[in-house]
Design an enzyme around this catalytic site. Structure first.
Site, PDB file in Angstrom:
ATOM      1  CG  ASP A 191      -2.133   0.876   1.075  1.00 32.24           C
ATOM      2  OD1 ASP A 191      -3.239   0.329   0.949  1.00 32.24           O
ATOM      3  OD2 ASP A 191      -1.983   2.115   1.058  1.00 32.24           O
ATOM      4  CG  HIS A 193      -2.072   5.263   2.402  1.00 37.82           C
ATOM      5  ND1 HIS A 193      -2.678   4.563   1.384  1.00 37.82           N
ATOM      6  CD2 HIS A 193      -2.357   6.569   2.194  1.00 37.82           C
ATOM      7  CE1 HIS A 193      -3.326   5.410   0.595  1.00 37.82           C
ATOM      8  NE2 HIS A 193      -3.143   6.630   1.061  1.00 37.82           N
ATOM      9  CB  SER A 287      -5.748   8.834   1.284  1.00 40.00           C
ATOM     10  OG  SER A 287      -4.500   8.779   0.621  1.00 40.00           O
TER      11      SER A 287
END
Length: 394
Positions: A191, A193, A287
């Site tokens: 990912d 993040h 995000s």
């Protein structure tokens, strides 16, 4: 080819085509469109075409086969992802050069300073949360692809520029590196993040800096964070490897993600720190902040001992949410004491979207910031301790 073979060939082709068509038609059982999608405005037809195109097995088969060849033969995915070793995936935004990158850098630096001035006029203290790139923290999993030169010192240069503008911006890279050395995973493998642990480390560093440099008014509140459940997480970068369902076994495996939730500890009514009309801390960002999977907002609440109102948005970068906030009624009527601007470093050299914001107003913000930066460059440097990270950390 004899006439009989031709007939057989055509017949088999038609049977296969009809079978695949019938297979695709199964997906229309239970299919529905929005109320505003009608035959007259063309939206119903478009919705049906899109749905059929997505469900047609030949397309899925071709997509899976092509992706599998790219992945296994060339170690490549779709544009958007860079494949590393040990099933690590990276966003190609951390690697690619940007069009007009030098011009974009100066424009974004100026905009950050222009925003600081706008906030200061409203009595709001800006605190930057500059998120280091995942590849900066986990370079050991890289393959042959390396980041473009513009990214080499981007994080350190960003800190140097905001320090020159006297903007509070604690170093998040150092604490994240220390936590990594201590055995914690601070970014997800598949990912873009950070993990909840990474978000918590960043939140604690921000809270420490705010307590030292711009303490919040009033007595702190007590927030509690609890683990809800641990689930297999399908990282956003796996979407750039369209291998499922036929070649799901080739995909980098999903990874466990601990979902956390933060809530206010039970207190007596008289212990409330702020009235309903007060906003001690606001958060604007991407995000990294908006997605509840990382619990960054909750970690900030617990670390700060304060409520945090989030104006972060998913999928719009760091600039657009800030411009939207500056035009909001909340900014005008209920300004916070401190505003945290979460800003991933990879967005600095790109031309960020501004949505429906007035381009002339955005240009004015940049012009105001540019004037201040020119003054700062012409001012003798006062040598004092700075939170700008050492380049040797890269």
């Amino acid at each position: 080819m004899t006439r009989s073979l031709r007939v057989l060939y055509i017949g088999l082709f038609l049977v296969l085509l009809l079978a695949l068509g019938a297979w695709s038609l199964r997906s229309f059982f239970g299919f529905s469109t929005n109320a505003d999608a009608t035959v007259l405005n063309g939206r119903w037809t478009k919705a049906v075409e899109t749905h059929y195109d997505e469900e047609f097995p030949i397309k899925r088969l071709g997509t899976n086969l092509w992706a599998a060849l790219d992945y296994k033969l060339f170690n490549e995915g779709r544009p958007g992802v860079v494949l590393g070793r040990d099933h690590w995936l990276y966003s190609d935004e951390e690697f690619n050069p940007a069009v007009n990158e030098d011009q974009n850098l100066e424009g974004n630096y100026a905009l950050v300073e222009g925003v600081r001035q706008k906030l200061k006029a409203q009595g709001i203290q800006l605190v930057m949360a500059i998120v280091p790139a995942k590849v900066r923290l986990y370079p050991e999993h890289l393959g042959e692809v390396k980041p473009a030169s513009i990214h080499a010192n981007l994080y350190q240069d960003f800190h140097a520029r905001v320090a020159a503008d006297k903007i509070i911006a604690p170093d998040l890279l150092g604490p994240l590196q220390q936590a990594k050395l201590g055995g914690k995973q601070v970014f997800l493998r598949t990912d873009t993040h950070w993990t909840p642990d990474g978000a918590e480390i960043a939140a604690k560093q921000l809270a420490k800096t705010i307590a030292d440099k711009t303490p919040l008014n009033g007595e702190p509140q007590r927030f509690v964070t609890e683990a809800e459940k641990t689930e297999p997480h399908k990282g956003d970068l796996r979407l750039f490897l369209p291998l499922d369902p036929l070649f799901e076994n080739l995909m980098p495996p999903k990874e466990p993600l601990e979902k956390r939730v933060t809530h206010l500890a039970e207190t007596k009514g008289d212990d409330a720190l702020f009235s309903d009309s007060e906003t001690p801390v606001a958060l604007v960002g991407t995000s990294y902040s908006a997605n509840p999977n990382w619990n960054f907002v909750g970690a900030l609440k617990q670390a700060l001992g304060s409520d945090v109102i989030s104006y972060a948005e998913d999928g719009h970068g760091p600039i657009l949410p800030m411009l939207s906030y500056l035009k909001s009624d909340d900014f005008k009527n209920n300004p916070p004491q401190v505003l945290i601007w979460e800003f991933p470093e990879r967005y600095l050299p790109v031309n960020n979207e501004i949505g429906d914001a007035d381009p002339s107003w955005v240009a004015q913000l940049k012009q105001a910031g540019s004037r201040q930066q020119n003054m700062a460059l012409n001012t003798p440097v006062n040598h004092q301790k700075s939170e700008t990270p050492d380049r040797a950390q890269n």
